[in-house]
Scaffold this motif. Structure first.
Motif, PDB file in Angstrom:
ATOM      1  N   GLY A  92       0.767  -1.233   0.000  1.00 31.89           N
ATOM      2  CA  GLY A  92       0.000   0.000   0.000  1.00 31.89           C
ATOM      3  C   GLY A  92       0.799   1.283   0.000  1.00 31.89           C
ATOM      4  O   GLY A  92       1.978   1.329   0.333  1.00 31.89           O
ATOM      5  N   THR A  93       0.105   2.334  -0.422  1.00 31.50           N
ATOM      6  CA  THR A  93       0.604   3.706  -0.360  1.00 31.50           C
ATOM      7  C   THR A  93      -0.307   4.460   0.594  1.00 31.50           C
ATOM      8  O   THR A  93      -1.536   4.370   0.491  1.00 31.50           O
ATOM      9  CB  THR A  93       0.570   4.364  -1.753  1.00 31.50           C
ATOM     10  N   TRP A  94       0.286   5.202   1.517  1.00 31.97           N
ATOM     11  CA  TRP A  94      -0.463   5.868   2.576  1.00 31.97           C
ATOM     12  C   TRP A  94      -0.157   7.354   2.552  1.00 31.97           C
ATOM     13  O   TRP A  94       0.974   7.772   2.301  1.00 31.97           O
ATOM     14  CB  TRP A  94      -0.084   5.310   3.945  1.00 31.97           C
ATOM     15  N   VAL A  95      -1.164   8.185   2.824  1.00 32.61           N
ATOM     16  CA  VAL A  95      -0.988   9.625   2.974  1.00 32.61           C
ATOM     17  C   VAL A  95      -1.558  10.020   4.325  1.00 32.61           C
ATOM     18  O   VAL A  95      -2.753   9.807   4.591  1.00 32.61           O
ATOM     19  CB  VAL A  95      -1.672  10.420   1.848  1.00 32.61           C
ATOM     20  N   ASN A  96      -0.701  10.536   5.197  1.00 33.03           N
ATOM     21  CA  ASN A  96      -1.108  10.945   6.549  1.00 33.03           C
ATOM     22  C   ASN A  96      -1.849   9.834   7.284  1.00 33.03           C
ATOM     23  O   ASN A  96      -2.846  10.066   7.972  1.00 33.03           O
ATOM     24  CB  ASN A  96      -1.970  12.209   6.486  1.00 33.03           C
ATOM     25  N   GLY A  97      -1.336   8.599   7.123  1.00 28.26           N
ATOM     26  CA  GLY A  97      -1.891   7.473   7.865  1.00 28.26           C
ATOM     27  C   GLY A  97      -3.088   6.805   7.231  1.00 28.26           C
ATOM     28  O   GLY A  97      -3.615   5.832   7.787  1.00 28.26           O
ATOM     29  N   ARG A  98      -3.519   7.282   6.071  1.00 29.31           N
ATOM     30  CA  ARG A  98      -4.676   6.682   5.400  1.00 29.31           C
ATOM     31  C   ARG A  98      -4.237   6.001   4.112  1.00 29.31           C
ATOM     32  O   ARG A  98      -3.559   6.609   3.288  1.00 29.31           O
ATOM     33  CB  ARG A  98      -5.740   7.745   5.091  1.00 29.31           C
ATOM     34  N   ARG A  99      -4.669   4.764   3.954  1.00 24.73           N
ATOM     35  CA  ARG A  99      -4.264   3.995   2.774  1.00 24.73           C
ATOM     36  C   ARG A  99      -5.061   4.438   1.551  1.00 24.73           C
ATOM     37  O   ARG A  99      -6.286   4.600   1.619  1.00 24.73           O
ATOM     38  CB  ARG A  99      -4.474   2.505   3.025  1.00 24.73           C
ATOM     39  N   LEU A 100      -4.360   4.611   0.439  1.00 25.65           N
ATOM     40  CA  LEU A 100      -5.004   5.012  -0.801  1.00 25.65           C
ATOM     41  C   LEU A 100      -5.578   3.796  -1.518  1.00 25.65           C
ATOM     42  O   LEU A 100      -4.996   2.716  -1.501  1.00 25.65           O
ATOM     43  CB  LEU A 100      -4.004   5.706  -1.733  1.00 25.65           C
ATOM     44  N   ARG A 101      -6.700   4.002  -2.182  1.00 25.75           N
ATOM     45  CA  ARG A 101      -7.244   2.968  -3.049  1.00 25.75           C
ATOM     46  C   ARG A 101      -6.444   2.959  -4.346  1.00 25.75           C
ATOM     47  O   ARG A 101      -6.177   4.014  -4.930  1.00 25.75           O
ATOM     48  CB  ARG A 101      -8.719   3.249  -3.356  1.00 25.75           C
ATOM     49  N   PRO A 102      -6.019   1.783  -4.818  1.00 18.84           N
ATOM     50  CA  PRO A 102      -5.242   1.734  -6.058  1.00 18.84           C
ATOM     51  C   PRO A 102      -5.976   2.406  -7.209  1.00 18.84           C
ATOM     52  O   PRO A 102      -7.181   2.254  -7.379  1.00 18.84           O
ATOM     53  CB  PRO A 102      -5.096   0.227  -6.310  1.00 18.84           C
ATOM     54  N   GLY A 103      -5.223   3.211  -7.966  1.00 22.40           N
ATOM     55  CA  GLY A 103      -5.787   3.863  -9.134  1.00 22.40           C
ATOM     56  C   GLY A 103      -6.547   5.135  -8.861  1.00 22.40           C
ATOM     57  O   GLY A 103      -7.037   5.772  -9.789  1.00 22.40           O
ATOM     58  N   VAL A 104      -6.650   5.538  -7.582  1.00 22.39           N
ATOM     59  CA  VAL A 104      -7.365   6.770  -7.225  1.00 22.39           C
ATOM     60  C   VAL A 104      -6.335   7.809  -6.780  1.00 22.39           C
ATOM     61  O   VAL A 104      -5.650   7.626  -5.781  1.00 22.39           O
ATOM     62  CB  VAL A 104      -8.393   6.524  -6.101  1.00 22.39           C
ATOM     63  N   ALA A 105      -6.235   8.895  -7.533  1.00 16.49           N
ATOM     64  CA  ALA A 105      -5.216   9.920  -7.263  1.00 16.49           C
ATOM     65  C   ALA A 105      -5.577  10.754  -6.039  1.00 16.49           C
ATOM     66  O   ALA A 105      -6.746  11.075  -5.815  1.00 16.49           O
ATOM     67  CB  ALA A 105      -5.040  10.816  -8.478  1.00 16.49           C
ATOM     68  N   GLN A 106      -4.567  11.091  -5.254  1.00 15.53           N
ATOM     69  CA  GLN A 106      -4.721  11.924  -4.060  1.00 15.53           C
ATOM     70  C   GLN A 106      -3.854  13.169  -4.222  1.00 15.53           C
ATOM     71  O   GLN A 106      -2.669  13.082  -4.521  1.00 15.53           O
ATOM     72  CB  GLN A 106      -4.262  11.149  -2.824  1.00 15.53           C
ATOM     73  N   THR A 107      -4.465  14.348  -4.041  1.00 12.92           N
ATOM     74  CA  THR A 107      -3.705  15.599  -4.100  1.00 12.92           C
ATOM     75  C   THR A 107      -2.789  15.709  -2.886  1.00 12.92           C
ATOM     76  O   THR A 107      -3.197  15.421  -1.761  1.00 12.92           O
ATOM     77  CB  THR A 107      -4.660  16.802  -4.133  1.00 12.92           C
ATOM     78  N   LEU A 108      -1.542  16.123  -3.124  1.00 16.50           N
ATOM     79  CA  LEU A 108      -0.599  16.305  -2.025  1.00 16.50           C
ATOM     80  C   LEU A 108      -0.536  17.771  -1.619  1.00 16.50           C
ATOM     81  O   LEU A 108      -0.562  18.664  -2.470  1.00 16.50           O
ATOM     82  CB  LEU A 108       0.790  15.826  -2.429  1.00 16.50           C
ATOM     83  N   ARG A 109      -0.417  17.982  -0.315  1.00 12.25           N
ATOM     84  CA  ARG A 109      -0.262  19.322   0.246  1.00 12.25           C
ATOM     85  C   ARG A 109       1.065  19.393   0.986  1.00 12.25           C
ATOM     86  O   ARG A 109       1.603  18.366   1.388  1.00 12.25           O
ATOM     87  CB  ARG A 109      -1.432  19.638   1.186  1.00 12.25           C
ATOM     88  N   PRO A 110       1.596  20.602   1.176  1.00 13.17           N
ATOM     89  CA  PRO A 110       2.895  20.727   1.849  1.00 13.17           C
ATOM     90  C   PRO A 110       2.941  19.990   3.174  1.00 13.17           C
ATOM     91  O   PRO A 110       2.005  20.058   3.965  1.00 13.17           O
ATOM     92  CB  PRO A 110       3.039  22.244   2.046  1.00 13.17           C
ATOM     93  N   ARG A 111       4.018  19.229   3.367  1.00 14.04           N
ATOM     94  CA  ARG A 111       4.313  18.487   4.589  1.00 14.04           C
ATOM     95  C   ARG A 111       3.413  17.269   4.788  1.00 14.04           C
ATOM     96  O   ARG A 111       3.394  16.681   5.871  1.00 14.04           O
ATOM     97  CB  ARG A 111       4.283  19.405   5.818  1.00 14.04           C
ATOM     98  N   ASP A 112       2.671  16.855   3.756  1.00 16.83           N
ATOM     99  CA  ASP A 112       1.949  15.589   3.836  1.00 16.83           C
ATOM    100  C   ASP A 112       2.946  14.462   4.065  1.00 16.83           C
ATOM    101  O   ASP A 112       4.042  14.456   3.507  1.00 16.83           O
ATOM    102  CB  ASP A 112       1.170  15.314   2.547  1.00 16.83           C
TER     103      ASP A 112
END
Length: 203
Positions: free
Chosen positions: A168-188
């Protein structure tokens, strides 16, 4: 793909008024999870933008250090831990700003991102090098897939997307669903398998 388990721990901090019970995922490295916990509980931590801050969980039997997951350290539901934070003055971050968007690990190592597509994964000797960010050197347990995630930089912003990775790929402790893009913010805070990095937009 196995689902993440959780443990419920009682945490206390020398500068906090009372212990708190918190349910946490047991498969996320502690250096990724610790800043999220401190922020969620509004607990203080040393502030030094040029130094590395190390967070640990400690009791008489178990110590959860950066790089370990709660499960790997042996933390179990019902245990109590003191959360300790200290500045590692011997590990200083570079004082100069880095131009352009990049990822940075806990030791201040920089991984630059280029406009367009940036593939993240674990390189293998003998194969054509197609990765913009090769995490093989940081990935002791081979938790990063060969083609793990993609970061896209365009006029609309910076986006991260999991490529169907095993861990998995995680952003701020939350796992991303494969194939669904997540916008990144500073210090994520990003996590690719067991490798934790932080996104910076650059100077």
């Amino acid at each position: 793909m196995t689902m993440a388990e959780t443990v419920t721990l009682t945490l206390w901090h020398a500068e906090a008024p009372a212990p708190r019970d918190l349910e946490l995922p047991d498969n996320v490295p502690w250096d990724v999870l610790a800043p999220i916990v401190l922020d969620k509980l509004s607990w203080p931590a040393p502030i030094d933008e040029l130094a590395v801050v190390e967070h640990t969980l400690e009791n008489e039997d178990v110590v959860v250090r950066p790089g370990l997951t709660l499960a790997a350290a042996g933390a179990q539901t019902g245990m109590s831990f003191q959360l300790r934070s200290r500045v590692l003055s011997e590990r200083r971050r570079p004082m100069h700003g880095v131009a352009g968007p990049h990822l940075r690990n806990a030791l201040g190592e920089v991984f630059r991102l280029q406009p367009g597509l940036n593939l993240v994964g674990r390189g293998v000797a003998g194969e054509a090098h197609t990765l913009a960010i090769d995490l093989a050197r940081l990935d002791r347990d081979q938790s990063v897939s060969r083609r793990h995630a993609r970061l896209q930089i365009d006029a609309a912003g910076v986006f991260v997307e999991d490529e169907g990775s095993q861990h998995g790929t995680w952003v701020n402790g939350r796992r991303l669903r494969p194939g669904v893009a997540q916008t990144l913010r500073p210090r994520d805070r990003l996590q690719f398998g067991d490798v934790g990095l932080r996104f910076e937009p650059g100077a």
